[in-house]
Design a protein around this motif. Structure first.
Motif, PDB file in Angstrom:
ATOM      1  N   ASP A  66       0.840  -1.194   0.000  1.00  0.00           N
ATOM      2  CA  ASP A  66       0.000   0.000   0.000  1.00  0.00           C
ATOM      3  C   ASP A  66       0.878   1.248   0.000  1.00  0.00           C
ATOM      4  O   ASP A  66       1.842   1.335   0.771  1.00  0.00           O
ATOM      5  N   THR A  87       0.960  -0.647 -10.671  1.00  0.00           N
ATOM      6  CA  THR A  87       0.147  -0.283  -9.503  1.00  0.00           C
ATOM      7  C   THR A  87      -1.240  -0.870  -9.660  1.00  0.00           C
ATOM      8  O   THR A  87      -1.680  -1.185 -10.767  1.00  0.00           O
ATOM      9  N   LEU A  88      -1.912  -1.000  -8.533  1.00  0.00           N
ATOM     10  CA  LEU A  88      -3.298  -1.467  -8.489  1.00  0.00           C
ATOM     11  C   LEU A  88      -4.060  -0.606  -7.494  1.00  0.00           C
ATOM     12  O   LEU A  88      -3.475  -0.122  -6.520  1.00  0.00           O
ATOM     13  N   PRO A  89      -5.375  -0.457  -7.683  1.00  0.00           N
ATOM     14  CA  PRO A  89      -6.136   0.222  -6.646  1.00  0.00           C
ATOM     15  C   PRO A  89      -6.219  -0.658  -5.399  1.00  0.00           C
ATOM     16  O   PRO A  89      -6.242  -1.882  -5.496  1.00  0.00           O
ATOM     17  N   VAL A  90      -6.217  -0.030  -4.235  1.00  0.00           N
ATOM     18  CA  VAL A  90      -6.408  -0.772  -2.983  1.00  0.00           C
ATOM     19  C   VAL A  90      -7.839  -1.287  -2.984  1.00  0.00           C
ATOM     20  O   VAL A  90      -8.783  -0.566  -3.340  1.00  0.00           O
ATOM     21  N   ARG A  91      -7.999  -2.528  -2.610  1.00  0.00           N
ATOM     22  CA  ARG A  91      -9.285  -3.231  -2.741  1.00  0.00           C
ATOM     23  C   ARG A  91     -10.477  -2.441  -2.215  1.00  0.00           C
ATOM     24  O   ARG A  91     -11.474  -2.294  -2.897  1.00  0.00           O
ATOM     25  N   ASN A  92     -10.423  -1.955  -0.997  1.00  0.00           N
ATOM     26  CA  ASN A  92     -11.581  -1.263  -0.416  1.00  0.00           C
ATOM     27  C   ASN A  92     -11.440   0.249  -0.428  1.00  0.00           C
ATOM     28  O   ASN A  92     -12.228   0.942   0.208  1.00  0.00           O
ATOM     29  N   ASP A  93     -10.442   0.751  -1.153  1.00  0.00           N
ATOM     30  CA  ASP A  93     -10.221   2.193  -1.249  1.00  0.00           C
ATOM     31  C   ASP A  93      -9.610   2.503  -2.610  1.00  0.00           C
ATOM     32  O   ASP A  93      -8.409   2.705  -2.731  1.00  0.00           O
ATOM     33  N   PRO A  94     -10.443   2.524  -3.667  1.00  0.00           N
ATOM     34  CA  PRO A  94      -9.903   2.682  -5.012  1.00  0.00           C
ATOM     35  C   PRO A  94      -9.156   3.991  -5.251  1.00  0.00           C
ATOM     36  O   PRO A  94      -8.435   4.122  -6.241  1.00  0.00           O
ATOM     37  N   ALA A  95      -9.266   4.956  -4.334  1.00  0.00           N
ATOM     38  CA  ALA A  95      -8.503   6.202  -4.471  1.00  0.00           C
ATOM     39  C   ALA A  95      -7.040   5.984  -4.079  1.00  0.00           C
ATOM     40  O   ALA A  95      -6.175   6.763  -4.468  1.00  0.00           O
ATOM     41  N   ARG A  97      -3.485   3.470  -3.885  1.00  0.00           N
ATOM     42  CA  ARG A  97      -2.805   2.546  -4.785  1.00  0.00           C
ATOM     43  C   ARG A  97      -1.916   1.577  -4.012  1.00  0.00           C
ATOM     44  O   ARG A  97      -1.440   1.881  -2.925  1.00  0.00           O
ATOM     45  N   GLU A  98      -1.693   0.425  -4.614  1.00  0.00           N
ATOM     46  CA  GLU A  98      -0.680  -0.513  -4.154  1.00  0.00           C
ATOM     47  C   GLU A  98       0.397  -0.562  -5.224  1.00  0.00           C
ATOM     48  O   GLU A  98       0.100  -0.597  -6.420  1.00  0.00           O
TER      49      GLU A  98
END
Length: 111
Positions: A66, A87-95, A97-98
């Protein structure tokens, strides 16, 4: 935990893997054990195990972290994991990134 992902197969995140690789997931150390070198020992063992596989022959070991976890990012970088640019969006917080970090197998060019 270390998962094996095959080139061309659906990876743990639901995408297609471009590599035969190992994927470290679920990293957590209880606070009282942080900073004592245990993370390095665990990662050394995980990476050594990945390199020991004959089939598939892992080209790299990766993980996602994260963007808000600077301490973990710094620890992984110290262990040799470098940002790949993925990068990917964080599962429960698409704003949020991971970031993907990876270490290539010695002698294998990343990419």
């Amino acid at each position: 935990m270390v998962l094996v992902e095959r080139r061309g197969a659906t990876d743990v995140l639901g995408g297609r893997s471009d590599h035969d690789q190992a994927h470290i997931v679920g990293v957590y150390l209880r606070p009282e054990f942080r900073g004592a070198g245990l993370l390095k020992e665990l990662f050394d063992a995980a990476v050594a195990w990945a390199w020991s596989l004959e089939e598939p022959r892992a080209e790299r070991v990766r993980l996602f972290v994260d963007e808000r976890n600077g301490r973990a990012r710094a620890a992984y970088r110290k262990l040799g994991f470098e940002p790949t640019g993925e990068t990917l969006p964080v599962r429960n917080d698409p704003a949020a990134r991971e970031f993907e970090l990876a270490v290539p197998r010695p002698g294998v060019r990343s990419g």
